[in-house]
Design an enzyme around this catalytic site. Sequence first.
Site, PDB file in Angstrom:
ATOM      1  N   ARG A 163       9.030   1.661  -0.777  1.00 28.87           N
ATOM      2  CA  ARG A 163       9.413   1.923  -2.156  1.00 28.87           C
ATOM      3  C   ARG A 163       8.230   2.530  -2.917  1.00 28.87           C
ATOM      4  O   ARG A 163       7.066   2.231  -2.613  1.00 28.87           O
ATOM      5  CB  ARG A 163       9.900   0.641  -2.836  1.00 28.87           C
ATOM      6  N   HIS A 194      15.888  -3.941   7.609  1.00 26.03           N
ATOM      7  CA  HIS A 194      16.627  -2.695   7.824  1.00 26.03           C
ATOM      8  C   HIS A 194      17.242  -2.200   6.518  1.00 26.03           C
ATOM      9  O   HIS A 194      17.140  -1.015   6.178  1.00 26.03           O
ATOM     10  CB  HIS A 194      17.716  -2.904   8.875  1.00 26.03           C
ATOM     11  N   GLU A 239       3.792  -2.017   4.139  1.00 24.22           N
ATOM     12  CA  GLU A 239       3.541  -2.250   2.712  1.00 24.22           C
ATOM     13  C   GLU A 239       2.126  -2.785   2.505  1.00 24.22           C
ATOM     14  O   GLU A 239       1.402  -2.346   1.610  1.00 24.22           O
ATOM     15  CB  GLU A 239       4.569  -3.239   2.160  1.00 24.22           C
TER      16      GLU A 239
END
Length: 367
Positions: A176, A18, A283
């Site tokens: 990211r 989270h 990811e």
Amino acid sequence: MRTVAIRADASYDIGTGHVMRCLALAEGLRNSGSKPIFLSRNLPGNISNKVRESGFQLIELPPPPDSSARLSRRKNSTVADLLGVSWEQDVCDCQAALAGVDVDAYCVDHYALDRRWEEKMGRDRSFMIVLDDLADRPHQCHLLLDANLGRKKEDYVSLVDNGTSLLIGPGYALLRPEFAMWRKRSKERRIDGELNSVVVSMGGADKANVTGRIISAFADMNFGPEFKLTVILGQSSTCVKQVRKMLENLDFQSSLKVNVSDMAATMSENDLAIGGAGSTAWERCCLALPSLLVVMADNQRAGAEALADVGAGILLGYDADFEAEFAAAITKMQIRDNLRLMSTAAASITDGKGVERVCGIIASMNA
């Protein structure tokens, strides 16, 4: 939008996912001119240092009275217990922490919080963003994001007000920027389709030391000396020494990385990943990395099954038959065509640009 207060926790019981996805969103918001401020409770296994090292302000909420007791050791614990305090107390703590701060928006990512918390914190009509995976409780917000594969907007119709913007599906997964940067290179190295290296990453906490059981399963299989196993552990892991010793006894190459700063690069250098079915699954998909999915929480099962259904991974049950299923899956992945097909399926799930999309939508809604 200027100041955004982000409410998210990490702990041995909650894990780190989270906070990590909120960090990805916070980076995008900062690049868009906003100032994110994190509100995180002081729980055992938190990653508050990670947030601060990323350059963000973090206000630590007081620890619960019994914060030394792990939920995993209690009987009849519920999702609400993950908060450590009542939702009312959490509101009081957050309001006290933000006293004197002009908050323009809130972002909450917590399974133990719902419409009641959002109503109290957003009563000044601040913009409210909710990150969720469960679709199991009501919300009052302007924007709700659920990146699960297979999730439908209809799942939230009865849980939010009319007019709430729903961002649904892995196209909005909060990754990211490094993952999108490594995507092309990672896809290109999958052309050969050979299984020579595997990376194991069971999340930032791995409180049950699933990693150790996976290493034991590898030890029972026959690999040549050229095979390489890379194990990644988070800073909250309590099994570093045990895992390191297990790796030293393997007959093939192995390495241990703790609290890595180059996750995308490390993952992209491997032919297969073994991990959970939470945020890290997106990811791996972004990197076109085939996966064996180990479901460690009920809330991850639907997403894992959806990934397996489209051929982006193989679902492993974490039970008495784990070792047998594991060996069968590894054998299957040693077939070139299987690795290539799974890589193609994974790459089609998400391109890693979810943060860019979400920040653009937030900006347009606050123009």
